[in-house]
Design a protein around this motif. Structure first.
Motif, mmCIF file in Angstrom:
data_model
loop_
_atom_site.group_PDB
_atom_site.id
_atom_site.type_symbol
_atom_site.label_atom_id
_atom_site.label_comp_id
_atom_site.label_asym_id
_atom_site.label_seq_id
_atom_site.Cartn_x
_atom_site.Cartn_y
_atom_site.Cartn_z
ATOM 1 N N ALA A 181 0.905 -1.254 0.052
ATOM 2 C CA ALA A 181 0.023 -0.077 0.021
ATOM 3 C C ALA A 181 0.927 1.133 -0.004
ATOM 4 C CB ALA A 181 -0.704 -0.054 1.407
ATOM 5 N N VAL A 182 0.403 2.283 -0.406
ATOM 6 C CA VAL A 182 0.899 3.716 -0.042
ATOM 7 C C VAL A 182 0.530 4.128 0.998
ATOM 8 C CG1 VAL A 182 1.141 5.839 -1.469
ATOM 9 C CG2 VAL A 182 0.902 3.643 -3.005
ATOM 10 N N LEU A 183 1.393 4.102 2.110
ATOM 11 C CA LEU A 183 0.925 4.465 3.231
ATOM 12 C C LEU A 183 0.663 6.125 3.420
ATOM 13 C CD1 LEU A 183 0.643 3.500 6.191
ATOM 14 C CD2 LEU A 183 3.072 3.865 6.471
ATOM 15 N N GLY A 184 1.214 6.901 2.687
ATOM 16 C CA GLY A 184 1.488 8.291 3.028
ATOM 17 C C GLY A 184 -0.040 8.801 2.437
ATOM 18 N N ALA A 185 -0.604 8.157 1.412
ATOM 19 C CA ALA A 185 -1.920 8.747 0.836
ATOM 20 C C ALA A 185 -2.973 8.686 2.001
ATOM 21 C CB ALA A 185 -2.152 7.783 -0.305
ATOM 22 N N SER A 186 -3.176 7.844 2.834
ATOM 23 C CA SER A 186 -4.260 7.800 3.763
ATOM 24 C C SER A 186 -3.915 8.187 5.219
ATOM 25 C CB SER A 186 -4.792 6.114 3.750
ATOM 26 O OG SER A 186 -3.749 5.369 4.115
ATOM 27 N N VAL A 187 -2.778 8.389 5.627
ATOM 28 C CA VAL A 187 -2.368 8.688 6.775
ATOM 29 C C VAL A 187 -2.538 10.351 7.163
ATOM 30 C CG1 VAL A 187 -0.530 8.680 8.630
ATOM 31 C CG2 VAL A 187 -1.101 6.577 7.317
ATOM 32 N N SER A 233 15.456 3.936 21.628
ATOM 33 C CA SER A 233 16.329 2.907 22.549
ATOM 34 C C SER A 233 16.042 1.543 22.499
ATOM 35 C CB SER A 233 16.176 3.568 24.136
ATOM 36 O OG SER A 233 14.820 3.148 24.450
ATOM 37 N N PHE A 234 14.894 1.062 21.952
ATOM 38 C CA PHE A 234 14.498 -0.437 21.784
ATOM 39 C C PHE A 234 15.045 -0.860 20.191
ATOM 40 C CE2 PHE A 234 10.983 -0.803 24.749
ATOM 41 C CZ PHE A 234 11.764 -0.879 25.702
ATOM 42 N N GLY A 235 15.845 0.068 19.359
ATOM 43 C CA GLY A 235 16.524 -0.228 18.430
ATOM 44 C C GLY A 235 15.452 -0.206 17.118
ATOM 45 N N TYR A 236 14.447 0.786 17.142
ATOM 46 C CA TYR A 236 13.728 0.853 16.033
ATOM 47 C C TYR A 236 13.786 2.000 15.019
ATOM 48 C CZ TYR A 236 10.437 -2.265 18.326
ATOM 49 O OH TYR A 236 9.613 -3.379 18.662
ATOM 50 N N GLU A 237 15.175 2.560 15.104
ATOM 51 C CA GLU A 237 15.505 3.820 14.268
ATOM 52 C C GLU A 237 15.598 3.605 12.847
ATOM 53 O OE1 GLU A 237 17.692 2.288 16.192
ATOM 54 O OE2 GLU A 237 18.491 3.666 18.011
ATOM 55 N N GLU A 238 15.660 2.522 12.356
ATOM 56 C CA GLU A 238 15.790 2.171 10.751
ATOM 57 C C GLU A 238 14.133 2.118 10.556
ATOM 58 O OE1 GLU A 238 16.776 -1.646 8.031
ATOM 59 O OE2 GLU A 238 18.454 -0.883 9.206
ATOM 60 N N ASP A 239 13.530 1.493 11.399
ATOM 61 C CA ASP A 239 11.907 1.311 11.005
ATOM 62 C C ASP A 239 11.334 2.399 11.037
ATOM 63 O OD1 ASP A 239 12.154 -1.773 10.610
ATOM 64 O OD2 ASP A 239 12.305 -1.594 12.930
ATOM 65 N N VAL A 240 11.731 3.329 12.150
ATOM 66 C CA VAL A 240 10.940 4.555 12.307
ATOM 67 C C VAL A 240 11.332 5.577 10.833
ATOM 68 C CG1 VAL A 240 11.140 6.756 13.656
ATOM 69 C CG2 VAL A 240 10.921 4.645 14.799
ATOM 70 N N ASP A 241 12.638 5.429 10.596
ATOM 71 C CA ASP A 241 13.072 6.400 9.626
ATOM 72 C C ASP A 241 12.316 5.797 8.152
ATOM 73 O OD1 ASP A 241 14.747 8.139 8.380
ATOM 74 O OD2 ASP A 241 15.800 6.444 7.268
ATOM 75 N N GLY A 245 8.208 6.984 4.194
ATOM 76 C CA GLY A 245 6.792 6.633 3.527
ATOM 77 C C GLY A 245 5.905 7.486 3.588
ATOM 78 N N LEU A 246 5.704 8.329 4.996
ATOM 79 C CA LEU A 246 4.930 9.376 5.046
ATOM 80 C C LEU A 246 5.203 10.631 4.610
ATOM 81 C CD1 LEU A 246 3.717 8.340 8.622
ATOM 82 C CD2 LEU A 246 2.431 8.011 6.680
ATOM 83 N N LEU A 299 7.567 12.170 5.853
ATOM 84 C CA LEU A 299 7.977 13.288 6.897
ATOM 85 C C LEU A 299 9.282 13.326 7.546
ATOM 86 C CD1 LEU A 299 5.181 12.035 9.322
ATOM 87 C CD2 LEU A 299 5.161 14.121 8.333
ATOM 88 N N ARG A 300 10.396 12.540 6.575
ATOM 89 C CA ARG A 300 11.734 12.393 7.143
ATOM 90 C C ARG A 300 12.244 13.716 6.838
ATOM 91 N NH1 ARG A 300 13.931 9.216 3.376
ATOM 92 N NH2 ARG A 300 12.827 7.334 4.380
ATOM 93 N N ALA A 301 13.322 14.407 7.833
ATOM 94 C CA ALA A 301 13.803 15.612 7.870
ATOM 95 C C ALA A 301 14.567 15.688 6.695
ATOM 96 C CB ALA A 301 14.428 15.813 9.215
ATOM 97 N N GLY A 302 14.637 16.960 5.953
ATOM 98 C CA GLY A 302 15.716 17.091 4.933
ATOM 99 C C GLY A 302 15.151 16.318 3.472
ATOM 100 N N ASP A 303 14.114 15.630 3.522
ATOM 101 C CA ASP A 303 13.845 15.349 2.244
ATOM 102 C C ASP A 303 12.860 16.060 1.238
ATOM 103 O OD1 ASP A 303 11.196 14.909 3.264
ATOM 104 O OD2 ASP A 303 10.980 12.727 3.188
ATOM 105 N N GLY A 304 12.735 17.389 1.882
ATOM 106 C CA GLY A 304 11.964 18.258 0.942
ATOM 107 C C GLY A 304 10.336 17.916 0.683
ATOM 108 N N ARG A 305 9.656 17.154 1.051
ATOM 109 C CA ARG A 305 8.349 16.797 0.881
ATOM 110 C C ARG A 305 7.739 16.417 2.018
ATOM 111 N NH1 ARG A 305 7.133 11.023 -0.225
ATOM 112 N NH2 ARG A 305 8.784 9.732 0.795
ATOM 113 N N ARG A 306 7.674 17.221 3.134
ATOM 114 C CA ARG A 306 6.843 17.013 4.213
ATOM 115 C C ARG A 306 5.529 17.510 3.681
ATOM 116 N NH1 ARG A 306 9.395 18.245 9.992
ATOM 117 N NH2 ARG A 306 11.269 16.819 9.672
ATOM 118 N N ASP A 307 4.500 16.944 4.343
ATOM 119 C CA ASP A 307 3.026 17.176 4.004
ATOM 120 C C ASP A 307 2.469 17.898 5.177
ATOM 121 O OD1 ASP A 307 0.079 17.165 3.306
ATOM 122 O OD2 ASP A 307 0.411 15.143 2.639
ATOM 123 N N GLY A 308 2.043 19.093 5.045
ATOM 124 C CA GLY A 308 1.536 19.768 6.068
ATOM 125 C C GLY A 308 0.176 19.380 6.623
ATOM 126 N N ARG A 309 -0.497 18.572 5.873
ATOM 127 C CA ARG A 309 -1.741 18.155 6.292
ATOM 128 C C ARG A 309 -1.712 17.277 7.609
ATOM 129 N NH1 ARG A 309 -4.104 14.587 2.625
ATOM 130 N NH2 ARG A 309 -1.860 14.172 2.082
#
Length: 182
Positions: free
Chosen positions: A15-21, A34-42, A47-48, A50-60
């Motif tokens: 699915a395209v996660l970003g379209a519906s969230v 601290s539980f080691g989810y850095e890669e998954d969070v990134d 996908g949303l 929302l990553r800093a510096g990717d220039g496509r942050r969605d204000g909605r």
């Protein structure tokens, strides 16, 4: 879901996660990294959009980081996942939810380390002598121990309820409702 479970479900569905969230909520934000989810969070943030510096942050979209502590992990996650972030800090004297209710302001947490053979005696003494005012929640390490404690308290004519994840949802809701009504 954990960030890893969300990432895996997202991959499995294709699915395209970003379209519906429209909202991202990260509870226990201080523990996520601290539980080691850095890669998954990134990956989820990417996908949303929302990553800093990717220039496509969605204000909605809105993001919420919930944490009892505001340490460096939360600050790092806040910089990566949120734009124009506001920090809400609750004062103890204002009550748990920022209100002025006396019962919220009087909330207290106690921890007593006792030898295993004395724990029921100490619990009984604390409850019967009225050293704990009002209602309370006792936490135990496992399911069997929760029922042992309940049976012990029942024998001493102290009302007790058991709440655990193995109970059906309707039963858990009934236990919580019974606790809230006294």
């Amino acid at each position: 879901a954990t960030p890893a479970a969300l990432r895996e479900a997202w991959r499995a569905d294709g699915a395209v996660l970003g379209a519906s969230v429209l909202a991202l909520v990260i509870d226990e934000a201080d523990l996520v990294l601290s539980f080691g989810y850095e890669e998954d969070v990134d990956a989820v943030l990417g996908g949303l959009g929302l990553r800093a510096g990717d220039g496509r942050r969605d204000g909605r979209r809105q993001g919420f980081l919930l944490s009892a502590t505001l340490g460096p992990e939360v600050s790092a996650l806040k910089r990566v996942a949120l734009r124009r972030a506001a920090t809400v800090r609750l004062r103890d004297e204002a009550g748990i939810f920022g209100g002025d209710r006396d019962d919220e302001a009087a909330l207290a947490q106690y921890y007593v380390a006792v030898p295993a053979e004395d724990k029921y005696l100490v619990t009984y003494v604390l409850l019967k002598l009225g050293l704990l005012e009002g209602r309370g929640i006792l936490f135990v390490n496992d399911l069997l121990e929760s029922y042992r404690l309940k049976l012990f308290l029942d024998l001493m004519a102290i009302r007790a309820l058991v709440l655990n994840a193995e109970l059906p949802l309707a039963s858990r809701l009934h236990v919580i409702d019974s606790y809230n009504t006294g």
